[in-house]
Motif scaffolding. Structure first.
Motif, mmCIF file in Angstrom:
data_model
loop_
_atom_site.group_PDB
_atom_site.id
_atom_site.type_symbol
_atom_site.label_atom_id
_atom_site.label_comp_id
_atom_site.label_asym_id
_atom_site.label_seq_id
_atom_site.Cartn_x
_atom_site.Cartn_y
_atom_site.Cartn_z
ATOM 1 N N GLY A 219 0.782 -1.222 0.000
ATOM 2 C CA GLY A 219 0.000 0.000 0.000
ATOM 3 C C GLY A 219 0.816 1.275 0.000
ATOM 4 O O GLY A 219 0.280 2.357 0.252
ATOM 5 N N LEU A 220 2.125 1.167 -0.301
ATOM 6 C CA LEU A 220 2.986 2.348 -0.321
ATOM 7 C C LEU A 220 3.063 2.988 -1.701
ATOM 8 O O LEU A 220 3.362 4.179 -1.826
ATOM 9 C CB LEU A 220 4.403 1.984 0.151
ATOM 10 C CG LEU A 220 4.514 1.453 1.578
ATOM 11 C CD1 LEU A 220 5.961 1.092 1.893
ATOM 12 C CD2 LEU A 220 3.996 2.475 2.570
ATOM 13 N N LEU A 221 2.831 2.196 -2.731
ATOM 14 C CA LEU A 221 2.822 2.689 -4.106
ATOM 15 C C LEU A 221 1.517 2.282 -4.772
ATOM 16 O O LEU A 221 0.875 1.309 -4.359
ATOM 17 C CB LEU A 221 3.997 2.109 -4.905
ATOM 18 C CG LEU A 221 5.419 2.434 -4.458
ATOM 19 C CD1 LEU A 221 6.427 1.686 -5.320
ATOM 20 C CD2 LEU A 221 5.686 3.930 -4.504
ATOM 21 N N VAL A 222 1.157 3.031 -5.796
ATOM 22 C CA VAL A 222 -0.027 2.677 -6.575
ATOM 23 C C VAL A 222 0.293 2.912 -8.042
ATOM 24 O O VAL A 222 1.004 3.857 -8.396
ATOM 25 C CB VAL A 222 -1.256 3.512 -6.132
ATOM 26 C CG1 VAL A 222 -1.051 4.989 -6.408
ATOM 27 C CG2 VAL A 222 -2.526 3.017 -6.823
ATOM 28 N N ARG A 223 -0.188 1.992 -8.893
ATOM 29 C CA ARG A 223 -0.036 2.164 -10.342
ATOM 30 C C ARG A 223 -1.302 2.809 -10.883
ATOM 31 O O ARG A 223 -2.399 2.282 -10.704
ATOM 32 C CB ARG A 223 0.200 0.812 -11.021
ATOM 33 C CG ARG A 223 1.569 0.193 -10.738
ATOM 34 C CD ARG A 223 1.774 -1.029 -11.614
ATOM 35 N NE ARG A 223 3.112 -1.581 -11.514
ATOM 36 C CZ ARG A 223 3.445 -2.627 -10.777
ATOM 37 N NH1 ARG A 223 2.518 -3.250 -10.057
ATOM 38 N NH2 ARG A 223 4.696 -3.059 -10.762
ATOM 39 N N ARG A 224 -1.127 3.954 -11.549
ATOM 40 C CA ARG A 224 -2.277 4.663 -12.101
ATOM 41 C C ARG A 224 -2.155 4.713 -13.627
ATOM 42 O O ARG A 224 -1.127 5.147 -14.152
ATOM 43 C CB ARG A 224 -2.358 6.079 -11.536
ATOM 44 C CG ARG A 224 -2.474 6.134 -10.018
ATOM 45 C CD ARG A 224 -2.791 7.541 -9.551
ATOM 46 N NE ARG A 224 -2.729 7.675 -8.113
ATOM 47 C CZ ARG A 224 -3.680 7.293 -7.265
ATOM 48 N NH1 ARG A 224 -4.782 6.737 -7.746
ATOM 49 N NH2 ARG A 224 -3.540 7.447 -5.962
ATOM 50 N N ARG A 225 -3.214 4.263 -14.284
ATOM 51 C CA ARG A 225 -3.207 4.234 -15.753
ATOM 52 C C ARG A 225 -3.051 5.664 -16.294
ATOM 53 O O ARG A 225 -3.765 6.592 -15.890
ATOM 54 C CB ARG A 225 -4.511 3.625 -16.263
ATOM 55 C CG ARG A 225 -4.540 3.404 -17.773
ATOM 56 C CD ARG A 225 -5.860 2.795 -18.201
ATOM 57 N NE ARG A 225 -6.095 1.514 -17.570
ATOM 58 C CZ ARG A 225 -5.627 0.349 -18.013
ATOM 59 N NH1 ARG A 225 -4.867 0.334 -19.107
ATOM 60 N NH2 ARG A 225 -5.901 -0.778 -17.378
#
Length: 245
Positions: free
Chosen positions: A66-72
């Motif tokens: 939950g420290l990084l998120v991939r955003r399109r």
């Protein structure tokens, strides 16, 4: 992303794990702030001299935490870290400050009120007796973290709005000559009400951590009773457990 990473190819520790640990440390230190874009995997791999699968595995490990998120259309982005707080007789403001979490306070209410039953029992005063009531929203990195309600003996402390916005309640108590000695505390969990969800920027019914605490001075007198709720998505308590002899 202006952060240096040191990858030791002679170490038995897998390369992806070295990278993920260093990325996590940079996030927790605040070197990589929430919203920071890491760039694409190809560029990061070229910069570090690593293979793209290695970089992808390191990033996925932090996405899973939950420290990084991939955003399109945006890329990989740092999100807010979860606050890990040790259990001890300290204020949330002080703990956040020590962890470099940039605490801030929004004061929602101050005043003298009739003591409700729970506060009266905790403070050792008759129900309905006049006590001082403080209601605050604690934020970190500009995002709400905790909704706090506190009751104090009416004559003990008379803080202003600005006092409460500048620091923690326990700092004010110590400045007023109160020697904090011990506390009785209980932890729990429940779903957020509509009002709590609005204040904490969570959906209604989201899980909240709860804490109820009564603090005592060095004479054994109760000096503060608080009921706090925390965003479970952003907050956890750390405990050290010892085996009884």
């Amino acid at each position: 992303m202006d952060v240096e990473f040191r990858i030791d190819r002679t170490s038995p520790v897998p390369l992806y794990f070295q990278l993920s640990q260093q990325l996590q440390a940079a996030i927790e230190r605040g070197d990589l702030e929430p919203g920071t874009l890491l760039g694409n995997e190809i560029d990061l791999a070229a910069r570090l001299g690593l293979s793209r699968p290695t970089v992808r595995q390191a990033i996925q490990a932090l996405v899973d935490k939950g420290l990084l998120v991939r955003r399109r259309g945006v890329g990989t982005q740092v999100v807010h870290t979860q606050v890990r707080r040790p259990l001890g007789l300290s204020s949330l403001y002080e703990d956040l400050q020590a962890a470099g979490q940039r605490p801030a306070t929004r004061v929602l209410g101050i005043g003298l009120v009739p003591a409700p039953a729970e506060a009266a029992a905790a403070l050792g005063v008759p129900e309905g007796a006049e006590v001082r009531y403080l209601e605050r929203l604690r934020l970190t990195h500009g995002e709400p973290l905790a909704h706090m309600r506190n009751y104090l003996p009416a004559a003990l402390l008379d803080p202003g709005w600005e006092d409460l916005e500048k620091g923690g309640l326990y700092q004010l108590l110590r400045a007023a000559g109160v020697t904090l000695h011990s506390a009785r505390q209980s932890l729990g969990a429940r779903a957020a009400s509509d009002e709590e969800a609005r204040l904490l920027d969570e959906p209604p019914g989201a899980p909240l951590l709860t804490m109820e605490r009564t603090a005592f001075d060095d004479t054994g007198a109760a000096v503060e009773y608080g009921t706090h709720v925390y965003r479970a998505s952003r907050y956890t308590f750390d405990m050290r457990l010892l085996v009884r002899p």
